[in-house]
Design an enzyme around this catalytic site. Sequence first.
Site, PDB file in Angstrom:
ATOM      1  N   VAL A 147     -33.273 -41.307 -70.289  1.00  0.00           N
ATOM      2  CA  VAL A 147     -33.716 -42.317 -71.233  1.00  0.00           C
ATOM      3  C   VAL A 147     -34.872 -43.131 -70.644  1.00  0.00           C
ATOM      4  O   VAL A 147     -35.814 -43.511 -71.324  1.00  0.00           O
ATOM      5  CB  VAL A 147     -32.554 -43.238 -71.637  1.00  0.00           C
ATOM      6  CG1 VAL A 147     -33.052 -44.377 -72.524  1.00  0.00           C
ATOM      7  CG2 VAL A 147     -31.481 -42.438 -72.357  1.00  0.00           C
ATOM      8  N   ALA A 148     -34.793 -43.423 -69.335  1.00  0.00           N
ATOM      9  CA  ALA A 148     -35.860 -44.176 -68.685  1.00  0.00           C
ATOM     10  C   ALA A 148     -37.149 -43.368 -68.616  1.00  0.00           C
ATOM     11  O   ALA A 148     -38.249 -43.914 -68.727  1.00  0.00           O
ATOM     12  CB  ALA A 148     -35.428 -44.586 -67.275  1.00  0.00           C
TER      13      ALA A 148
ATOM     14  N   ASP B   8     -41.362 -51.536 -73.005  1.00  0.00           N
ATOM     15  CA  ASP B   8     -41.758 -50.533 -73.996  1.00  0.00           C
ATOM     16  C   ASP B   8     -41.568 -51.047 -75.412  1.00  0.00           C
ATOM     17  O   ASP B   8     -41.847 -50.324 -76.372  1.00  0.00           O
ATOM     18  CB  ASP B   8     -40.927 -49.253 -73.838  1.00  0.00           C
ATOM     19  CG  ASP B   8     -41.220 -48.530 -72.536  1.00  0.00           C
ATOM     20  OD1 ASP B   8     -42.019 -49.066 -71.746  1.00  0.00           O
ATOM     21  OD2 ASP B   8     -40.641 -47.460 -72.305  1.00  0.00           O
TER      22      ASP B   8
ATOM     23  N   ASN C 124     -43.404 -45.528 -67.087  1.00  0.00           N
ATOM     24  CA  ASN C 124     -42.222 -44.685 -66.932  1.00  0.00           C
ATOM     25  C   ASN C 124     -42.321 -43.807 -65.697  1.00  0.00           C
ATOM     26  O   ASN C 124     -41.313 -43.547 -65.029  1.00  0.00           O
ATOM     27  CB  ASN C 124     -42.029 -43.822 -68.174  1.00  0.00           C
ATOM     28  CG  ASN C 124     -41.463 -44.610 -69.335  1.00  0.00           C
ATOM     29  OD1 ASN C 124     -41.679 -45.805 -69.429  1.00  0.00           O
ATOM     30  ND2 ASN C 124     -40.720 -43.956 -70.211  1.00  0.00           N
TER      31      ASN C 124
ATOM     32  N   GLU D  88     -39.260 -43.821 -75.105  1.00  0.00           N
ATOM     33  CA  GLU D  88     -38.634 -43.906 -76.422  1.00  0.00           C
ATOM     34  C   GLU D  88     -39.404 -44.799 -77.380  1.00  0.00           C
ATOM     35  O   GLU D  88     -39.260 -44.699 -78.594  1.00  0.00           O
ATOM     36  CB  GLU D  88     -37.187 -44.407 -76.306  1.00  0.00           C
ATOM     37  CG  GLU D  88     -37.037 -45.797 -75.719  1.00  0.00           C
ATOM     38  CD  GLU D  88     -36.838 -45.768 -74.216  1.00  0.00           C
ATOM     39  OE1 GLU D  88     -36.296 -46.728 -73.696  1.00  0.00           O
ATOM     40  OE2 GLU D  88     -37.242 -44.786 -73.581  1.00  0.00           O
TER      41      GLU D  88
ATOM     42  N   ASP E  72     -63.008 -30.028-107.116  1.00  0.00           N
ATOM     43  CA  ASP E  72     -62.954 -30.371-105.693  1.00  0.00           C
ATOM     44  C   ASP E  72     -61.564 -30.171-105.088  1.00  0.00           C
ATOM     45  O   ASP E  72     -61.418 -30.176-103.870  1.00  0.00           O
ATOM     46  CB  ASP E  72     -63.352 -31.834-105.483  1.00  0.00           C
ATOM     47  CG  ASP E  72     -64.787 -32.105-105.871  1.00  0.00           C
ATOM     48  OD1 ASP E  72     -65.632 -31.230-105.608  1.00  0.00           O
ATOM     49  OD2 ASP E  72     -65.057 -33.173-106.434  1.00  0.00           O
TER      50      ASP E  72
ATOM     51  N   GLU F  60     -41.313 -45.965 -62.830  1.00  0.00           N
ATOM     52  CA  GLU F  60     -39.869 -46.196 -62.798  1.00  0.00           C
ATOM     53  C   GLU F  60     -39.120 -44.964 -62.286  1.00  0.00           C
ATOM     54  O   GLU F  60     -38.209 -45.069 -61.445  1.00  0.00           O
ATOM     55  CB  GLU F  60     -39.377 -46.557 -64.196  1.00  0.00           C
ATOM     56  CG  GLU F  60     -39.913 -47.872 -64.735  1.00  0.00           C
ATOM     57  CD  GLU F  60     -39.720 -48.011 -66.228  1.00  0.00           C
ATOM     58  OE1 GLU F  60     -38.886 -47.254 -66.773  1.00  0.00           O
ATOM     59  OE2 GLU F  60     -40.395 -48.848 -66.855  1.00  0.00           O
TER      60      GLU F  60
ATOM     61  N   ASP G 175     -69.086 -34.262-102.148  1.00  0.00           N
ATOM     62  CA  ASP G 175     -69.634 -34.005-103.462  1.00  0.00           C
ATOM     63  C   ASP G 175     -70.751 -35.020-103.713  1.00  0.00           C
ATOM     64  O   ASP G 175     -70.802 -36.068-103.063  1.00  0.00           O
ATOM     65  CB  ASP G 175     -68.534 -34.155-104.514  1.00  0.00           C
ATOM     66  CG  ASP G 175     -68.989 -33.727-105.891  1.00  0.00           C
ATOM     67  OD1 ASP G 175     -69.750 -32.761-105.983  1.00  0.00           O
ATOM     68  OD2 ASP G 175     -68.565 -34.368-106.873  1.00  0.00           O
TER      69      ASP G 175
ATOM     70  N   ASN H 294     -37.113 -50.800 -69.692  1.00  0.00           N
ATOM     71  CA  ASN H 294     -37.693 -50.034 -70.784  1.00  0.00           C
ATOM     72  C   ASN H 294     -37.705 -50.823 -72.090  1.00  0.00           C
ATOM     73  O   ASN H 294     -38.663 -50.773 -72.860  1.00  0.00           O
ATOM     74  CB  ASN H 294     -36.924 -48.723 -70.988  1.00  0.00           C
ATOM     75  CG  ASN H 294     -37.553 -47.574 -70.220  1.00  0.00           C
ATOM     76  OD1 ASN H 294     -38.408 -47.797 -69.368  1.00  0.00           O
ATOM     77  ND2 ASN H 294     -37.133 -46.358 -70.506  1.00  0.00           N
TER      78      ASN H 294
END
Length: 926
Positions: free
Chosen positions: A298-299, A757, A713, A303, A651, A716, A345, A753
Site C-alpha cells: 500500500v505504501a 498523497d 513513495n 494510491e 463531419d 519511503e 472544417d 501516505n
Amino acid sequence: MERLESDDREATVTSWHSASLDGVFDRLETDEDGLTADEAERRRDEYGRNVIRRGESVSPLSLFVAQFQDFLVYLLVLAALLSLGVGLLPGEEPNYVDATLITLILVANGVFGFVQDYRAEQSMAALRKLSSPDATVLRDGEKVTVDASAVVPGDVVFLEQGDAVPADARLLSATNLETDEAALTGESTSVSKEPGTTDPDAPLAERTNMVYMNTNAVKGRGTAVVVETGMDTEVGGIATQLREAEDTETPFQREVDRLGRRIGYGVVALVFLVTLIQLSFTSAGPITILLTGITLAVAAVPEGLPAVVTLTLALGSRKLLDRNALVRRLPVVESLGSVDTIVTDKTGTLTESRMTVRRLSFGGATYEVTGTGLEPDGEFRRDGEAVDPDRLAPLLRCGAVCNDAERAPDSEDEEYYGDPTEVAVLVAAAKAGLDGDHERLREIPFSSERKRMTVVADEGCGLPGAADAPTAYVKGAPETVLERCDRIVADGEVRELTDERRQAVLDENRAFAGDALRVLGFACRTVEDADADADAIENDLVFLGLQGMLDPPRSEVREAVADCRRAGIRVVMVTGDNLATATAIGEDIGFDPEGAMTGAEVAELSDAELAEAVRSVEIFARVEPEHKVTILRAIQENGHRVAMTGDGVNDAPALRNADVGVAMGVRGTDVAKQASDVVLQDDNFVTIRDAIAEGRGIFDNVRKFVNYLLSANAGEVLVVFVGVLVGAVLFPRAFASRSEALVLTPVMLLWVNLVTDGLPALALGADPKADDVLDRSPRGDDEPVIDTRMMVSILTIGALMTVTGLALFFFGLSRTRDLVVAQSLLFTFLVTIEMVRIQSIRSRYDQEFFSNRWLVGAILVTLALQLLVLYTPLHVFFDVVPLSPRGWTWIGVAFLAFLVADALVSRLYDRTVADDRRPGSPRHED
C-alpha cells in the site's frame, strides 16, 4: 415493393439521381399521386419509422463502474481485501485501518470521475434537439401534414421555403427551389434544385435533382418522391458508420494504465524481496511478515494517483466549460494538449457560416464593405476611405427590393428568413439604411434557365433623369443580366453600354470570382405597364453594378491559427466547398494554398502517395465524408495526434475516428455532437486554442504529481527496504525487541501516505498552467508521462531521502537506544521533506510558492496534522513520542543535508542533460 439490401445501398443511392423518373416510380411502386393511407401504413411496418437511431445510452451505473476499471485500482482493491482477510487466520484481527483508508481513497476517486462524466452526458442531452419536424405529403390524393417520422419510401412530399427536408427524395417539380446542404456536404452556399437526371458519377454536392434528410429548403418550393428513409438515407449511412466505429482509449489513458501495471509489477517484486529479508535476518513471525508485506504494498502504490489524475482532469474540464468547451470524457482534456495537428472544417468553424457582401462595383469604381454576420453595422470604403453610402443607393436598393428574404418578425436578434445569398444582399442594403419594404406589383421568379429574378415595385429607382414611376429591379448571373442591358451607370450618369464598358464589367466579374466571391449582377428600368410581357420588362435595362459576397473568416480565427502554429500545431482545412473558395478563404486566414487538392484527387492517390501528400497540403476542397476519414487516417499513420473539428453530419465519421473530435455546439448537428469528444458551445476556434493550452497545463500537472508521488513513495519504500537490511545487521537487539522489525511501522507508513498523497497531491493538480505553455512544441507520440529524466529524478530523490532519513534514524537510535524515538524522528522527517519536495518540482516550471493558494493551505494542514499526532494523545495510536528540541535540531540537520545534496545533484544533472533538453520544455523534473 422489393426491399433493397444494405450491401447494395451504395449502388442504389447512386442510381436514384441518375435513373429516369419512370424508373424511380417503378422501383418504388408509386406515382405522382403518392400513396394511399393504408399503403403508407404497410410500408411503415416494413421499413420502420423515419428516424436516425441513436446509440445505446450510458446508464449512471455503467458510468460509475467505469471509474474503477484501472490496474492500480485493482491492485488497491486486492490490498484492501487482504487486509480484511487476515482476520480469517487463527488469532488475528482484520486490519480495518488499512482497508478503510484504501476504500475511502477509491470511493473518492470514483465519485470525482462519475460526477464529471454524468454532468457531461446531461449537458449533451440538453444540447440535443428533441423536436421532430412535420412533413406535408400526398395521401389518398390529398395534402396532409404528418410527423416526419411517418414518411415512407414512395410518399410524395411538398417543400416550401423554411421546411426541413424529411427524407432523401427525388424532385418531381421545383420553382426557384434552393436548399442549404452545409450540414451534409460542407457547401457554404445554398444549392439550386431542379428536376431531371444527373450524371451517375456526380458527387453528392452536385446531385441537383435530389434533396436530402437533415437539410433545409431556404427558397422557393417543390415536390419530390421519397426514395430513402431513416437509416437508409445519406445521414443514416453516416450514423451507421458511427455506431459501428469502436471507441478507443486516448493515449493518456494508455499511458496511465501502462504506468499502473509497471508500478504493480514492481510492488509485487518488492514485497517478495522484503519478505525474504525478513525471513532471513529478523525474528518476525509469518503473520507479521504478511501484514508488513500488505502495508508495504500500500505504501509503494501511489494510491492517490487515480484520484489526483481524475481531480486534475475534472478541474481542467471545469475550466474549459467556463470557456464554453464541454468535455464529454475526462481523459480527452489531457489529449487536447498533446495533439500536433488540427483538421478543421471551414464553414461555421473558420468562417461565420453566413454569406456577407464584401465588395461592390458601381459607377466604374470598386468598393469594399466592412462588417460581418447579420448585424447591419459596417462601412463602404473606396481605396481605404469611407464613402457616403447614398452614392451606392441605386445598387443597394435594387438588391433589397428584388429579394425574397425577410427579417424575422418580432425578433430581438438579427434574424432573417430566406436564401443566404439574398439575406447577405438585404443586410448590405441595411448598412446603408435601406430596407426591402415596398409595394410589389409583380414578380418574375428566378429559374435555372433564366438565371435571373425580376420584381416590379411601385417606386422610382433613384437614377439621374429617371421618372418617378414603377420600376423593374433585376438581379441574377452577371452575364445574363448584362446581356439584357443597353445602358450603364458610369461616372454618376446613365450612359450607353458600349462594348468597351461591357468588357470592363465582365473583367470585373472575373476578378471578383477569382477572389472566390459569389457574384450577382443588378439592373433596373422604368416600366409603364407592370403586366407587360416578361421579355419586354427585362429588356433595355440599365446595368447598375455587381455585388460580391462570401462566407467570411471569423475575425479572431487568424490569430488563433497563428497561435496554434506557434505552438507547433499544424492546421489543415478540409471542406466541401469548391477549390477556388477554399483556397481564397484559406489564404486569407493564413493557410498555404500551394498544392491544394480536391476530394476527387485524394481518391485517386495510393496510400503511399496520400501519406506523402498530407505532409504538406494544408487545404482540401470538395471533400466528401469518406475522403475526410481517409485524409485523417493518412495523417494519423504518419505518427500524428489529430484533433478534428466540424459541425455537419458529414463531419461525424472523422470526429469519431480522430484522437480528439471537436464539434460545434451552436451550429453543429446532433449527429456531430454525439460523435465528438468535446463540444464548443460558442463555435469559436479560439476555444480550441484555449483548450489546447489547458490540456498542456494539465499534462504538466500530471507530471508534477506523478513525480512527487513516485519519488516520495520510492523514498519511503527504500527507507523500509534498506532499513530492514541494515538494522538487522547493525542493531540486531533493538530490532529483535520489536515484532515489526521495521524502521517505520505499518501505521506510520499509512499515515505518511495519507497526509502527503492526499491534500497536497490533490492541490498540486490545481496548479495554474505555465505562461509559456503555447511556446513549446507538442510532446512526441512516444514521450511517456515518466521519461528518462523523470525516472532518474525519482530514483535520485528516493536515494537522497533514504540516505539522509536513515542517517537520522540510526543516529537517533545510537544516541537514545530507543527504537520508538528513532522511528518518530524518521516519521516526522519524511512528512516535512515531502512538503519541500513539492515546491522543488514546481520551481522547474517557474511557479512561485504562493501562486496556488490551495496548495499552500494543503501544506499547512499537513504539517498541522503531523504536529497533532506528535503532541496530542493520538501519539499513542501511532506508537510515536513527542519530539524534544534536540530531536528537532537533528531533523533540521538532516533537512539541510538533503537540500544541499539535492542542489548538488540537480546542478550536475542540469549540466548532463543541457545538450539534450527539448526546446521549450520545462527544466528537468527534479
